[in-house]
Write an enzyme that holds these catalytic residues in place. Structure first.
Site, PDB file in Angstrom:
ATOM      1  N   TYR A   1      -6.538  -1.078  -7.003  1.00  0.00           N
ATOM      2  CA  TYR A   1      -5.990  -2.333  -6.476  1.00  0.00           C
ATOM      3  C   TYR A   1      -5.372  -2.173  -5.085  1.00  0.00           C
ATOM      4  CZ  TYR A   1      -1.480  -0.998  -8.865  1.00  0.00           C
ATOM      5  OH  TYR A   1      -0.339  -0.386  -9.314  1.00  0.00           O
ATOM      6  N   GLU A   2      -4.955  -3.286  -4.521  1.00  0.00           N
ATOM      7  CA  GLU A   2      -4.362  -3.314  -3.166  1.00  0.00           C
ATOM      8  C   GLU A   2      -5.301  -2.681  -2.139  1.00  0.00           C
ATOM      9  OE1 GLU A   2      -2.279  -5.247  -3.655  1.00  0.00           O
ATOM     10  OE2 GLU A   2      -1.168  -4.761  -5.462  1.00  0.00           O
ATOM     11  N   GLY A   3      -6.600  -2.940  -2.285  1.00  0.00           N
ATOM     12  CA  GLY A   3      -7.602  -2.323  -1.429  1.00  0.00           C
ATOM     13  C   GLY A   3      -8.048  -1.035  -2.078  1.00  0.00           C
TER      14      GLY A   3
ATOM     15  N   ARG B   1       0.825  -1.215   0.000  1.00  0.00           N
ATOM     16  CA  ARG B   1       0.000   0.000   0.000  1.00  0.00           C
ATOM     17  C   ARG B   1       0.854   1.258   0.000  1.00  0.00           C
ATOM     18  NH1 ARG B   1      -5.211  -2.062   3.720  1.00  0.00           N
ATOM     19  NH2 ARG B   1      -6.080  -3.243   1.965  1.00  0.00           N
TER      20      ARG B   1
END
Lengths: 584, 584
Positions: free
Chosen positions: B431-433, B291
Site C-alpha cells: 500500500y501507499e504506492g 510513506r
C-alpha cells in the site's frame, strides 16, 4: 478466481526435449513410455487437477477443518468427493510398485503430476502426498506380512498414511522424543505418547489411517540411535478402533484444509517396521521422499502464483508505456512488472527441469542396468535432495510474494486467491526439516562427509555441458562456468574452515545451499537453451532462450556474492554473548 | 505470547549518541529537548505500548472488524478502550503543531514513538497513523476556516481522519479516478463516487471521521492534472450525518483489526482543500508523510519479530553445540540461527538509525536557521522517502519471515504470534504506492530529474564520513566506499541508458533502490560504529561493532551484484511477447 492452467507444454518440453525419457525403455518402469503415454498422462492429470482439485482450494482455506468433541475431523466441503475421484482414477497409484497394485510407471511421471496437484491445492496434497514416503518405507523395511497386509490398501488409496514423528520437545532433534513402545506377548507393541504436527492424523477421506510412528523401546540407547519405527493403524485388522486419536487440530497460517493433528497414542497397538532401534534410517527413507515432494510444492506454488500474476498483468490497466497515447496500458508494459514475471519464469521453468531431472535419477537409482549407474544416480539424488527441498521452497515462497506484489493492494485481499498461495507456500520452508537444517545436511552429510567427491562429480558434469555448448550460448556458459568455480571455492572454504572450527560449516551452509540451487538450476537452463537453440524461431523456444538470458543476468551474479558470505565464517556470528541479544 | 519490550536503550543511543538531538536547541521544536525529556518520552511511550497496545494485537487479528447491516463498523475487543487511553494520554499530539493544540515536539521524537506503536499493533496504528498526513496536508493547503474548524479536533484525537484516494480502476494511476465533485451554491461540493481501500473509513473509535477525498470537478483536465482534494466528514458541523458510508470491509491477509473500507459517497458534502485541480500536489504531502511512516512499520515488524525469535532461541533446546555434552542446547548455539538473528540486528538497528536521521531532517526542513539548510534537508528527505518506504518494508517483511523460520514448524502456528507479524508486515510493501512504484519514484523523480545532483551530495556526505573514520573502522569504511562508487556507477548507467530507452530506467529501478537502501543504512552503521568505538569494552557498544562487522560481511557484498542487475537493462525483460507469458 481459482483458474489454473496445467503447464502441459513446458512439462512435455522437459520430459521429451530435455530428458528424453522415451529413450530409457530398457528400464522396466519405462517400457511402455512413449510420446502418446506422456501426453495422455500429463493432459489427463492436468485436466483432473484443474477441474476437480483446483476448485476446492479457496473454499478449503476459508472453511478449514473441524474437530468434533468425539475426536473425529471433518475436512472442508468438497474434499471427500475430490478424494474419492482421485482414488478411483488411480492417480495416487501411478508410480507405485506393481507388486502392491500400483501402475509401476516412472517416478518422473508421478513427479510431473504431483506439481499439478501442488498448484491446484497444496492442502489436498498434504493428505495424498505422504503415502509416497510411507509406501517406500514399508516396501523397504516392512516384513512380508506387513507388506502383504497394509501396502495394497495404501497403494490403492483405500487407506491413507501419516508420519507421526514430531513431539512438543522433539522437532529437528528426534533424539529427544519420549513416545514409548512396550513389547506385548503377541509380538506387537503398545505405543504411548503424544505426537504433534501430524498431517492428516485424522480426517473423513478414508475409513482407516495408517500411522508410521517413531517411538523408543525399553532400554533403548539414548538419542537418535534408540528410535524405532512402528505401524499404528487407526482401525485394527479385527475392525476395532485402536487407541490412537486426534486430541486437537492446530490453527495455522495456511494450508488450513490440511488437518494438522495432535495425536494421542494411549497403549495403541503397533507393529515394528524394520529392526529395533533402526527407526531413524527407516524414517529417512520416508523423509527423503517427502523432502523432494516438498521442493515440488515450492514449484507448484510459484507456478500457480505466476499464472495469476500474468492474468492480472495482462488485464489490469494502470499507467502507460513510454510514448503510449492510451488512457492506460496493461501492467505488462512496465519493465519492473516484467522483471518480477521474468524472475518467476526463470525459477519455475528451471526448477521444474531440476525436479524432473532428479526424479529421473531416482528411477535410474532403482532401474539402471549396472550397480555403478544406480549408485551414482542415488548419490546425486542425495546431494540434491536438501537443495531441492530448501532452495525450491525458499524461492517458491519468494516467487509467490513477488507475484502478489504485482497485484498491488489487491494482492492483500483474500478474494483474489494470491495471498492464500503466499500463506500456503510458507509452510514448506518450515516442515520436513526447516530449510536451515537442509543446509546443514548439504554441507555436512552430503559434501564434507565424502570430502566433496560427489559434489566434484556433479560440478564436473555441469562443466562438461559448458564445454560442449554452441558458441551462441556463450552468454550462458561463461557465467555458469564461473558459478561452478565459485561453488568449488566455497566448498573448499567450508571444509577447510570447518576443520578448524565446526561452527564454520554451519555458518556458511545456508549461503552455500543457495549457490548450489542457483548453479543446479543454471545447469538445467544451459541444457534447455541447448535444446531450444535449433528451433529458436518458434515463440516457445525463443522465450526459453530469452529466459535463459534473464537467468544469466539476474540470478547467476548472486553466486560470487554468496561465496563471500560462505567465507565470512562463524566468528562474526558468534561474537555477541547470547544474553546481549535481548532488548531493553 | 504478546510480550514486547520497547528497545529503549537502542533508541536512546540513536537519539543521543548518534544524532545528538540535544544540540539542536536553537530550533523551536527542540527548545525543551534534553536527556530527561528524551528519557521520559521514550520510556513512558514504551510502557504505554507494551502494556496497553501490545495486548490487543493478537485478539484484534482473531476477531477482525465487523460491519453491521446499517453500515456501522465495530472494531475488535479492547480497541475503543485502548484508543481512548491513547487519545487521553496525548500520544497522537506529541509532534503536532502547537498552533492547533499539539505539543509541538520534534518529529524525530514522534517517529521514535511511532516505531513502538507499529511493533505493538500495526492494525491499531492504521487508525492513528493516518492523522499525521492529514494534519500536514490541511495545515499546508487548507483555508483558515478549514484549519480552525477541523484541525484542533484531529490533533487532539477527538476525531480521526482517512485518505480516500483509491478507486477500483484507479490505484497507482490516480489519473483514472471517476469520483465527481459538483459545486453547490454555498461554496461546498457534492461528492459522488466509490472509494476502496480506505483504512479506518468507518469504526467505533471516534464520533466523527474526516475523509480527505480526491475527486474531479466538472470540466477538469484529463488525468492527474484534473484532480482536486476535498474534506468530507462523516458527521457535518450541524450534527447531521453526511451521505458518506461504508459499503463493505475487505477480508485481508493481515492487519485484520484495521477496517479497510469500501466507501460510498452519494452527493456527500465536501469542502475544497487547496486550489482546484491541484489535488495531486496536496495528496503528495499526505502521501510522503505516510510513506515514511510506512517504512517505520517495516522497522516495527522486524523489531517485534526479532524479539520473539530471540526469546525462542534462548529457550528452545534442539541439537547441540560442537563439543557440548548437554542433552540439548538452546537454538542460540547454532551459527545458522545466529546468522538470521544477526541479519535482523543489522537491519533493525541500522534502519532505526536511518529512519530517525531522516525524521530529524524533516525537523530541519521546517526549523533550520537558513533557507539553504532547510532546502537541503528537504531534498534529502525527498531522496530517501522512497528508499525508506520500499527498502524498509521489504526488509521488514523479510526479517519477519526469517524470524518465523527460527521457530521451525511452530512458526506456522497462530498461537505463537509470529505468523501474524509476517501477514501484517506484508501489507506495507503493497500500500501507499507499491514498492516498485517507489523504485520508479527514486530513479525518475528523485535521481534523474535533477541529473543526480541531490544523490551526489548524499553520496559525498557518506564518503566524507568514510574519510574521517578511525583506521580501526577500515573493515567498514572500505566496503562502504566501494558501495558508494557502485551506486554512482549504477545511477550513471540508469540515466544514460534511460535516455536511449526510458524502459531502462524502470528496468533497473528496483535493484537501484536496494543499493541505495544498503548504502544509506551502511552509512548509519559507519556512524554508529564511530560512536561506539570509544566505549568498545562495554557489551552494548561491543555488540554494535560486531553487528557493523556483520553488515559489512553479509549486506554490503550485495551492492556490486545489484549494480550488475541495474546494468542488465530492459531489453531482456521486454523480449518475450506479452501473450507468450500465458501457460498452456
Amino acid at each position: 478466481m481459482s483458474s489454473y492452467t496445467p503447464p502441459i507444454r513446458d512439462v512435455r518440453f522437459v520430459l521429451t526435449n530435455l530428458l528424453g525419457i522415451e529413450s530409457y525403455s530398457s528400464l522396466p518402469a519405462f517400457a511402455a513410455v512413449d510420446g502418446d503415454l506422456i501426453d495422455s498422462i500429463i493432459e489427463e492429470a492436468g485436466r483432473f487437477c484443474a477441474e476437480v482439485i483446483a476448485p476446492i482450494n479457496q473454499v478449503g482455506d476459508r472453511e478449514g477443518c473441524t474437530r468434533h468433541p468425539d475426536g473425529t475431523v471433518t475436512t472442508p466441503q468438497g474434499f471427500p468427493d475430490a478424494y474419492a475421484q482421485y482414488r478411483d482414477a488411480g492417480w495416487g497409484a501411478l508410480a507405485m510398485p506393481e507388486e502392491f497394485g500400483g501402475q509401476g510407471l516412472p517416478h518422473v511421471l508421478g513427479t510431473a503430476v504431483e506439481e499439478f496437484l501442488n498448484s491446484s491445492c497444496h492442502a489436498f496434497n498434504m493428505y495424498t502426498g505422504s503415502i509416497i514416503g510411507a509406501v517406500l518405507t514399508l516396501a523397504a523395511k516392512g516384513s512380508d506380512e506387513i507388506k502383504a497386509e497394509w501396502l495394497p490398501k495404501i497403494v490403492s488409496g483405500e487407506w491413507l498414511a501419516t508420519m507421526a514423528l514430531t513431539e512438543a520437545q522433539a522437532g529437528t532433534d528426534l533424539g529427544l522424543l519420549r513416545t514409548k513402545a512396550e513389547p506385548r506377548d503377541d509380538g506387537t507393541f503398545a505405543i504411548t505418547g503424544e505426537k504433534i504436527f501430524c498431517s492428516g492424523g485424522e480426517h473423513d477421506l478414508t475409513d482407516n489411517i495408517v500411522h508410521l510412528v517413531l517411538a523408543k523401546l525399553p532400554g533403548a540407547p539414548e538419542g537418535s540411535r534408540g528410535i524405532s519405527l512402528f505401524l499404528v493403524p487407526k482401525v485394527l485388522p479385527n475392525g476395532s478402533r485402536n487407541s490412537a486419536g486426534c486430541g486437537a487440530i492446530e490453527h495455522k497460517m495456511g494450508i488450513r484444509a490440511s488437518a494438522t493433528c495432535v495425536m494421542n497414542f494411549d497403549g495403541a497397538k503397533g507393529w515394528l517396521v524394520g529392526a529395533e532401534n533402526e527407526g531413524l534410517a527407516a524414517m529417512f527413507i520416508m523423509m527423503n521422499a517427502t523432502r523432494l515432494s516438498c521442493g515440488n510444492q515450492g514449484l507448484g506454488h510459484a507456478e500457480h502464483a505466476y499464472q495469476k500474476a500474468v492474468s492480472y498483468a495482462l488485464e489490469r490497466k494502470q499507467g502507460r508505456a513510454p510514448g503510449s497515447h492510451a488512457v492506460a496500458d496493461p501492467l505488462m508494459v512496465h519493465p519492473d512488472v516484467r522483471r518480477m514475471l521474468m524472475d518467476a519464469r526463470a525459477f519455475t521453468e528451471g526448477f521444474r527441469a531440476l525436479v524432473l531431472w532428479t526424479a529421473l535419477q531416482i528411477d535410474l537409482s532403482h532401474g539402471a542396468a549396472t550397480e555403478a549407474e544406480r549408485a551414482e544416480a542415488d548419490a546425486l539424488v542425495g546431494l540434491l535432495t536438501p537443495v531441492i527441498k530448501a532452495y525450491g521452497t525458499d524461492r517458491g515462497f519468494e516467487t509467490a510474494v513477488a507475484m502478489q506484489q504485482i497485484f498491488g493492494g489487491h494482492g492483500y485481499i483474500a478474494e483474489w486467491g494470491i495471498e492464500q498461495i503466499v500463506r500456503d507456500a510458507r509452510a514448506a520452508m518450515l516442515y520436513e526439516g526447516a530449510n536451515g537444517v537442509q543446509a546443514l545436511d548439504l554441507a555436512g552429510r552430503k559434501v564434507a562427509r565424502d570430502g566433496g567427491a560427489t559434489l566434484d562429480r556433479f560440478l564436473g558434469a555441469v562443466e562438461s555441458d559448458c564445454d560442449g555448448a554452441d558458441d551462441a550460448l556463450a552468454f550462458f556458459f561463461e557465467p555458469l562456468r564461473e558459478s561452478v568455480q565459485e561453488v568449488r571455492t566455497a566448498a573448499h572454504a567450508l571444509m577447510t574452515m570447518g576443520k578448524s572450527d565446526p561452527n564454520n560449516l554451519g555458518a556458511g551452509s545456508y549461503a552455500f545451499l543457495q549457490m548450489m540451487g542457483m548453479t543446479a538450476i543454471g545447469w538445467m537452463w544451459l541444457r534447455m537453451a541447448k535444446a531450444a537453440l535449433p528451433d529458436r524461431d518458434e515463440p516457445f523456444f525463443a522465450a526459453k532462450l530469452a529466459t535463459a538470458r534473464h537467468y544469466a543476468l539476474h540470478t547467476l551474479p548472486q553466486v560470487p556474492m554468496l561465496r563471500r558470505k560462505v567465507e565470512a565464517g562463524a566468528a562474526v556470528l558468534m561474537a555477541i554473548p547470547a544474553e546481549e541479544f535481548l532488548r531493553g
